[in-house]
Design an enzyme around this catalytic site. Structure first.
Site, PDB file in Angstrom:
ATOM      1  N   ARG A 128       3.238   3.062 -19.090  1.00  0.00           N
ATOM      2  CA  ARG A 128       2.513   4.028 -18.295  1.00  0.00           C
ATOM      3  C   ARG A 128       1.062   3.804 -18.280  1.00  0.00           C
ATOM      4  NH1 ARG A 128       6.654   7.779 -19.925  1.00  0.00           N
ATOM      5  NH2 ARG A 128       8.226   7.642 -18.325  1.00  0.00           N
ATOM      6  N   LYS A 139      -8.239  -1.939  -7.053  1.00  0.00           N
ATOM      7  CA  LYS A 139      -6.946  -2.487  -6.551  1.00  0.00           C
ATOM      8  C   LYS A 139      -6.203  -3.531  -7.252  1.00  0.00           C
ATOM      9  CE  LYS A 139      -7.684  -2.175  -1.496  1.00  0.00           C
ATOM     10  NZ  LYS A 139      -7.925  -2.519  -0.157  1.00  0.00           N
ATOM     11  N   GLU A 145     -16.082 -13.886   1.576  1.00  0.00           N
ATOM     12  CA  GLU A 145     -16.017 -12.422   1.350  1.00  0.00           C
ATOM     13  C   GLU A 145     -17.644 -11.998   1.304  1.00  0.00           C
ATOM     14  OE1 GLU A 145     -13.499 -10.631   1.387  1.00  0.00           O
ATOM     15  OE2 GLU A 145     -11.938 -12.010   0.726  1.00  0.00           O
ATOM     16  N   LYS A 153     -19.938  -3.644  -2.170  1.00  0.00           N
ATOM     17  CA  LYS A 153     -18.478  -3.285  -2.172  1.00  0.00           C
ATOM     18  C   LYS A 153     -18.523  -1.947  -3.097  1.00  0.00           C
ATOM     19  CE  LYS A 153     -14.041  -4.137  -3.346  1.00  0.00           C
ATOM     20  NZ  LYS A 153     -12.930  -4.948  -3.555  1.00  0.00           N
ATOM     21  N   GLU A 197      -9.262   4.178   0.089  1.00  0.00           N
ATOM     22  CA  GLU A 197      -9.111   3.415   1.341  1.00  0.00           C
ATOM     23  C   GLU A 197      -8.512   4.362   2.373  1.00  0.00           C
ATOM     24  OE1 GLU A 197      -8.212  -1.041   1.627  1.00  0.00           O
ATOM     25  OE2 GLU A 197      -7.131  -0.605   3.411  1.00  0.00           O
ATOM     26  N   ARG A 208     -13.494   2.513   3.503  1.00  0.00           N
ATOM     27  CA  ARG A 208     -13.111   1.208   2.723  1.00  0.00           C
ATOM     28  C   ARG A 208     -12.360   0.239   3.535  1.00  0.00           C
ATOM     29  NH1 ARG A 208     -10.796   0.566  -3.700  1.00  0.00           N
ATOM     30  NH2 ARG A 208     -10.859  -1.782  -3.519  1.00  0.00           N
ATOM     31  N   ASN A 251     -11.467  -4.877   4.822  1.00  0.00           N
ATOM     32  CA  ASN A 251     -10.662  -5.728   5.553  1.00  0.00           C
ATOM     33  C   ASN A 251     -11.326  -6.421   6.804  1.00  0.00           C
ATOM     34  OD1 ASN A 251      -8.321  -5.134   3.729  1.00  0.00           O
ATOM     35  ND2 ASN A 251      -8.615  -2.870   4.650  1.00  0.00           N
ATOM     36  N   HIS A 302      -9.632  -9.682   7.769  1.00  0.00           N
ATOM     37  CA  HIS A 302      -8.455  -9.857   6.790  1.00  0.00           C
ATOM     38  C   HIS A 302      -7.182  -9.497   7.847  1.00  0.00           C
ATOM     39  CE1 HIS A 302     -11.326 -10.105   3.678  1.00  0.00           C
ATOM     40  NE2 HIS A 302     -10.629 -10.333   2.750  1.00  0.00           N
ATOM     41  N   HIS A 310      -5.070 -12.336   6.971  1.00  0.00           N
ATOM     42  CA  HIS A 310      -3.861 -12.342   6.080  1.00  0.00           C
ATOM     43  C   HIS A 310      -2.690 -13.223   6.873  1.00  0.00           C
ATOM     44  CE1 HIS A 310      -5.337  -9.202   3.024  1.00  0.00           C
ATOM     45  NE2 HIS A 310      -5.484 -10.371   2.704  1.00  0.00           N
ATOM     46  N   HIS A 352      -7.772 -18.274   0.583  1.00  0.00           N
ATOM     47  CA  HIS A 352      -8.013 -17.038   0.936  1.00  0.00           C
ATOM     48  C   HIS A 352      -9.309 -16.950   1.990  1.00  0.00           C
ATOM     49  CE1 HIS A 352      -7.785 -12.641   1.403  1.00  0.00           C
ATOM     50  NE2 HIS A 352      -8.977 -12.834   1.060  1.00  0.00           N
TER      51      HIS A 352
HETATM   52  N1  GLY Z   1     -10.677  -6.391  -0.922  1.00  0.00           N
HETATM   53  C1  GLY Z   1     -10.933  -5.342  -0.059  1.00  0.00           C
HETATM   54  C2  GLY Z   1     -10.697  -3.989  -1.023  1.00  0.00           C
HETATM   55  O1  GLY Z   1     -10.920  -4.092  -2.060  1.00  0.00           O
HETATM   56  O2  GLY Z   1     -10.904  -3.001  -0.485  1.00  0.00           O
END
Ligand code: GLY
Length: 356
Positions: free
Chosen positions: A115, A137, A179, A214, A224, A228, A232, A235, A239, A256
């Site tokens: 956990r 993330k 990025e 960031k 997000e 946030r 993207n 992306h 993606h 990427h």
């Molecule tokens: N890579 C995008 C984010 O961390 O929100």
């Protein structure tokens, strides 16, 4: 280089970061330390990392295969099993030493083991230094669908030592640069111009500025829910392109950053159609981005499948594909709906042909 404070953890830079790490480990009195590496970071980064670490507690190394294809739940099961066999408990610490796959997967493994145990990110690629390791993330891919399974979980600390960049290929550096371009186009046109004009490029400054941008965004919207989503940029289409190339034996896998480069050109095109992004800047962005990444070969027959893959994007709500778009550099809008026709048109713009 000055440390940056995230909501619950610090981001330290350069060799000074190891002193902070040692102080932190000593204070927390962990029962054991697990260092997650892949074949590459074991060989090229671990020797540097371990020479700085001072700990009286057992240190174990767990090695996984390198590459995005191993960023899946089977790899996690392997790591959880090894940790269990080696007696990891709730007072253990996991250090993720590697690129985006290692920091995403390592954070997920730690956040879910018993956990949740503490983890520290030590990114070794430009991509993970400026993006993947920051902001909490964590997760893994589900088949070709990127980051479909995961949780938000913050590390205890991030340690950014740019010396590790000497261990990665120029193609990997270009991947991370996408990025930095993203931060430039959405938040800091000077940063974008530095890359575009290839002048005054100081990698340490680029990293620090990118991390600061960031971090500001994540502080405002950690989960997000709204702002946030700007991270993207490029992306949504990127993606789709990345997954399509990964899943298609006739296509060479893209990094990427290469996929995001395609995405940023396409999404700039869409911005010029749907919002007011100036056409001369669209041309400038296309030229600057293709000068770095070349032209990724795309055929009209690829488009339908790419758009289909975009339907799995995590920003989508009720089946609608949601975009971040630009009115101009440093001026974005989130939650923009775009028709399938314009998406295909943007891919054709990238590939430099008119749709039949
Ligand atoms: N890579 C995008 C984010 O961390 O929100």
């Amino acid at each position: 280089m000055t440390s940056i404070q995230a909501a619950t953890y610090p981001i330290h830079f350069d060799e000074n970061a190891y002193q902070e790490l040692n102080k932190f480990i000593k204070n927390k009195n962990y029962s054991s330390i697990f260092i997650l590496v892949d074949d590459n970071t074991l060989e090229h980064c671990y020797p540097r990392f371990i020479q700085f670490v001072e700990s009286t507690k057992p240190i174990e190394v767990i090695q996984i295969n390198p590459g995005e294809v191993y960023k899946n739940i089977e790899t996690c099961v392997g790591v959880w099993n090894v940790m269990t066999e080696l007696g990891a408990d709730r007072q253990s610490l996991l250090v993720a030493l590697g690129g985006g796959v290692i920091t995403d997967l390592g954070g997920f493994v730690a956040a879910t083991f018993k956990r949740g145990i503490d983890f520290i990110n030590v990114p070794t690629t430009l991509l993970s230094m400026v993006d993947a390791s920051i902001g909490g993330k964590t997760g893994v891919d589900l088949g070709v669908l990127k980051n479909q399974v995961g949780v938000f979980a913050n590390p205890q600390m991030i340690l950014i030592d740019p010396e590790y960049l000497h261990t990665v290929t120029p193609r990997e550096i270009r991947s991370g640069t996408a990025e930095v371009i993203k931060y430039g186009m959405t938040h800091d046109v000077k940063l974008f111009n530095q890359i575009k004009d290839n002048n005054q490029l100081n990698i340490i400054d680029l990293i620090h500025r990118s991390v600061a941008i960031k971090n500001e965004v994540v502080l405002e919207d950690p989960k997000e829910k709204n702002i946030r989503k700007v991270l993207n940029w490029g992306h949504t289409i990127g993606h789709g392109v990345e997954s399509y190339f990964m899943d298609n034996p006739q296509k060479e896998n893209l990094t990427h950053g290469e996929a995001i480069a395609v995405g940023m050109v396409c999404e700039t095109y869409i911005s010029s159609k749907v919002l007011n992004f100036p056409t001369h800047k669209l041309e400038e962005a296309r030229q600057a981005i293709t000068a770095i990444y070349g032209k990724i070969p795309l055929l009209e027959t690829d488009f339908e499948a790419i758009v289909d893959l975009m339907k799995h994007d995590k920003k989508n709500v009720e089946g609608e594909i949601n975009f971040v778009l630009l009115n101009d550099y440093e001026n974005f809008e989130i939650n923009c709906k775009v028709s399938k026709e314009i998406i295909k048109e943007s891919l054709a713009f990238y590939a430099d042909f008119v749709l039949s």
